[in-house]
Design a protein around this motif. Structure first.
Motif, PDB file in Angstrom:
ATOM      1  N   LEU A  36     -13.315  -4.881  -6.114  1.00  0.00           N
ATOM      2  CA  LEU A  36     -11.853  -5.385  -5.638  1.00  0.00           C
ATOM      3  C   LEU A  36     -11.324  -5.903  -7.072  1.00  0.00           C
TER       4      LEU A  36
ATOM      5  N   PRO B  27     -13.758   3.629  16.564  1.00  0.00           N
ATOM      6  CA  PRO B  27     -12.217   4.177  16.678  1.00  0.00           C
ATOM      7  C   PRO B  27     -12.276   5.076  15.463  1.00  0.00           C
TER       8      PRO B  27
ATOM      9  N   GLY C 106     -21.166   0.427   6.998  1.00  0.00           N
ATOM     10  CA  GLY C 106     -20.377  -0.760   6.543  1.00  0.00           C
ATOM     11  C   GLY C 106     -21.291  -1.857   5.979  1.00  0.00           C
TER      12      GLY C 106
ATOM     13  N   LEU D 147     -18.150   0.230  12.087  1.00  0.00           N
ATOM     14  CA  LEU D 147     -17.914  -0.803  13.246  1.00  0.00           C
ATOM     15  C   LEU D 147     -19.072  -0.559  14.284  1.00  0.00           C
TER      16      LEU D 147
ATOM     17  N   VAL E 277      -9.809   5.933  12.608  1.00  0.00           N
ATOM     18  CA  VAL E 277      -8.450   5.085  12.156  1.00  0.00           C
ATOM     19  C   VAL E 277      -7.873   6.100  11.168  1.00  0.00           C
ATOM     20  N   ARG E 278      -6.599   6.004  11.245  1.00  0.00           N
ATOM     21  CA  ARG E 278      -5.530   6.802  10.348  1.00  0.00           C
ATOM     22  C   ARG E 278      -4.984   5.889   9.174  1.00  0.00           C
ATOM     23  N   CYS E 279      -4.595   6.366   8.177  1.00  0.00           N
ATOM     24  CA  CYS E 279      -4.065   5.646   7.058  1.00  0.00           C
ATOM     25  C   CYS E 279      -3.292   6.594   6.326  1.00  0.00           C
ATOM     26  N   GLU E 280      -1.846   6.187   6.218  1.00  0.00           N
ATOM     27  CA  GLU E 280      -0.949   6.944   5.606  1.00  0.00           C
ATOM     28  C   GLU E 280      -1.134   7.209   4.267  1.00  0.00           C
TER      29      GLU E 280
ATOM     30  N   LEU F 147     -10.808  -0.117   1.405  1.00  0.00           N
ATOM     31  CA  LEU F 147     -10.855  -1.566   1.710  1.00  0.00           C
ATOM     32  C   LEU F 147      -9.465  -1.914   1.728  1.00  0.00           C
ATOM     33  N   LEU F 148      -8.567  -1.348   0.750  1.00  0.00           N
ATOM     34  CA  LEU F 148      -7.311  -2.087   0.776  1.00  0.00           C
ATOM     35  C   LEU F 148      -6.393  -1.096   1.390  1.00  0.00           C
ATOM     36  N   GLN F 149      -6.432  -0.029   1.519  1.00  0.00           N
ATOM     37  CA  GLN F 149      -5.488   0.957   2.187  1.00  0.00           C
ATOM     38  C   GLN F 149      -5.877   1.204   3.665  1.00  0.00           C
ATOM     39  N   ALA F 150      -7.126   1.569   3.939  1.00  0.00           N
ATOM     40  CA  ALA F 150      -7.500   1.632   5.354  1.00  0.00           C
ATOM     41  C   ALA F 150      -8.033   0.368   6.099  1.00  0.00           C
ATOM     42  N   ARG F 151      -8.277  -0.682   5.070  1.00  0.00           N
ATOM     43  CA  ARG F 151      -8.578  -1.891   5.789  1.00  0.00           C
ATOM     44  C   ARG F 151      -9.733  -1.887   6.447  1.00  0.00           C
ATOM     45  N   LEU F 152     -10.843  -1.144   5.948  1.00  0.00           N
ATOM     46  CA  LEU F 152     -12.183  -1.068   6.545  1.00  0.00           C
ATOM     47  C   LEU F 152     -13.042  -1.493   5.426  1.00  0.00           C
ATOM     48  N   VAL F 153     -13.956  -2.313   5.719  1.00  0.00           N
ATOM     49  CA  VAL F 153     -15.246  -2.465   4.811  1.00  0.00           C
ATOM     50  C   VAL F 153     -16.323  -1.598   5.184  1.00  0.00           C
TER      51      VAL F 153
END
Lengths: 345, 345
Positions: A326, A32, A315, A54, A34-37, A278-284
């Motif tokens: 983190l 995918p 990843g 992924l 992925v978008r992240c504001e 990691l924390l905003q886009a939530r992707l490792v």
């Protein structure tokens, strides 16, 4: 009639990448975008994150490996060899397992343990040797003479480069399908296959290709200055995937004129981008991908652009590194993991 | 003519969920369904992970909140109120900001700090009060009388439940579009809106709906035994999103007969599933989502199934918790973050 791709020849074109997209469709994941504001706000532009973390094997490298190993298997190969900082080796191991070909890969002596584990899980033998590209290539050459296996070079094999370009080609298609239009695409630079593939994929499009490499291993920047690939000092970077200390000749030939700009990224900025992803886009993601994120934010902040693609290359990250980043202990995060614990310069 | 949904009435049907899917299309992200061989191997089945951690606001809760707040705004609301463990509050804050409605939300006194930050970033006021649903509801009632704002109940509002069901409906569509067919879908249970929405979405399909709740807060299991919602002791769980100590009446009415089974998951298993989801699926999820992953693995291991969907409900997780889980220090991970540091029972 199928075109024959000759190693060392920069005759690869966008057609080769488009062919790779078609051959790989349905055999790999269409990862995918992925978008992240929150990242958009940091960049002051829309970032479109191609989530190759992924992908099968945890990186985009499986694209080129599948194409290259398939050719070798069809030609009656008895086994395959590769040198890599990790992800290309994982990819070759997975591709070769699909053809039941024995596989030996050569990694740096301080390779990321998570990557070594994944290689062994895929059934390949991992040999750890030295820290430079030249040291690994020498071991591969020895093994080639001993076993008669075929080498899948991560930078010089044209099928590998065309395959890696398919990640950027897919990203461009996916953004268009969502009604967007990229001004630029940012890819990390290790040995150069990603940026060369991206240049091929973007040929004829009005999209700037931006390379991102660690300040500590500026192999492409040095090659641009020298007019050709040169070996740079092998300084430590948390971006283990971007540690090749010399750009491949084929990637450099393909990319040096086509790339719009190459940005170097400091270790702290890589760690900060990793934390945000990691924390905003939530992707490792691994630090190589975070290097591209950091460069994309920097590029968007200093250029008149509204839409920037980013290749999240992989990843396969060390759990301890993520934990350190983190917990906001960058001094732990940037410490060389395999170098007697001595702090980085 | 549009149907009027009455709070407290279990007259919601799959049509309401299908309508929610249509209304939300293009306004929210169509989050990807992620596959992961390593998790498949653990489960002995194909897991299809609906990555609502990548949704706007970091959880699927924005679905129901958008629908409910839109109704209130159209009816001339002066402001909105909600109680929540966090994600519903973030979702309501984002939805209300879109209509420039003032928002006050009530959270547990030991709510996840990351969630409180996101609520304040969205421009809403966060009030921290008590640890039980009843305590939060009482504060909401006081605020309603004081301000005359409208309450967006996370469990009783039928638009919220229909909206939450759209996540499962999308998952079913996406798997079908990829040529798959789910035997079961596993969703986490907090106040019950996800499982109720999933039961609506799966109505008429040959798909078992499986609920997953923490062993430490088995509110749905207790309600099934009692024949109706009951309050369970508010024991600590790292799955902060699944802490409601009582199932909502509407979700229970919708789900109690339709749900196939409800599994309870221990704290160690939640932490282990979180670690796997981070490192193998390479997605940053919160422990509530990991609870569903753990239950999916357990369910697949004990039932004759080949394809299991999992609602990864959200990704608003504490950085320290992820760090502790990755560093394999579960004793840190399962310590109550806001309870004077006393270890969990």
């Amino acid at each position: 009639m199928e075109k024959t791709l000759t190693p060392g020849s920069p005759s690869l074109t966008r057609d080769d990448v488009d062919r790779a997209v078609r051959v790989l469709a349905g055999r790999l994941r269409r990862t995918p975008v992925v978008r992240c504001e929150a990242l958009d706000a940091l960049a002051g532009a829309r970032l479109w994150l191609k989530a190759e973390n992924l992908q099968r094997g945890g990186s985009f490298k499986v694209r080129g490996a599948l194409l290259a190993v398939e050719r070798l298997a069809a030609a009656g190969s008895r086994g395959v060899l590769a040198q890599s900082t990790g992800n290309h080796a994982i990819a070759v191991a997975l591709a070769a397992a699909g053809h039941r070909l024995p596989t030996v890969v050569v990694l740096p002596s301080d390779a990321a343990p998570a990557k070594v584990r994944r290689i062994r899980q895929a059934g390949a033998e991992a040999v750890l040797a030295g820290t430079t590209v030249a040291e690994r290539v020498a071991v591969v050459e020895e093994l080639r003479e001993r076993y008669g296996y075929d080498v899948v070079d991560p930078y010089q094999n044209p099928h590998v480069v065309a395959g890696q370009g398919s990640a950027t080609a897919e990203l461009l298609h996916q953004v268009t399908a969502q009604g967007g239009r990229l001004d630029a695409v940012v890819v990390p630079i290790g040995g150069g296959s990603a940026v060369a593939g991206a240049c091929l994929a973007a040929a004829g499009e009005d999209v700037a290709v931006v390379g991102a490499e660690p300040e500590n291993v500026p192999a492409f920047t040095a090659a641009l200055r020298a007019g050709g690939p040169v070996t740079v000092p092998a300084r430590h970077t948390i971006a283990d995937g971007l540690r090749p200390d010399r750009i491949g000749a084929l990637p450099f030939a393909l990319a040096h004129a086509a790339v719009s700009t190459v940005l170097t990224v400091g270790e702290d900025a890589i760690a900060e981008a990793l934390r945000h992803t990691l924390l905003q886009a939530r992707l490792v993601v691994e630090p190589a991908a975070a290097t591209a994120v950091a460069a994309a934010v920097a590029y968007a902040s200093t250029h008149r652009v509204t839409d920037v693609g980013v290749l999240l290359s992989g990843g396969n990250v060390e759990p301890d590194l993520v934990a350190a980043v983190l917990a906001d202990r960058p001094e732990t995060a940037v410490r060389p993991s395999g170098c007697d614990g001595a702090p980085a310069a």
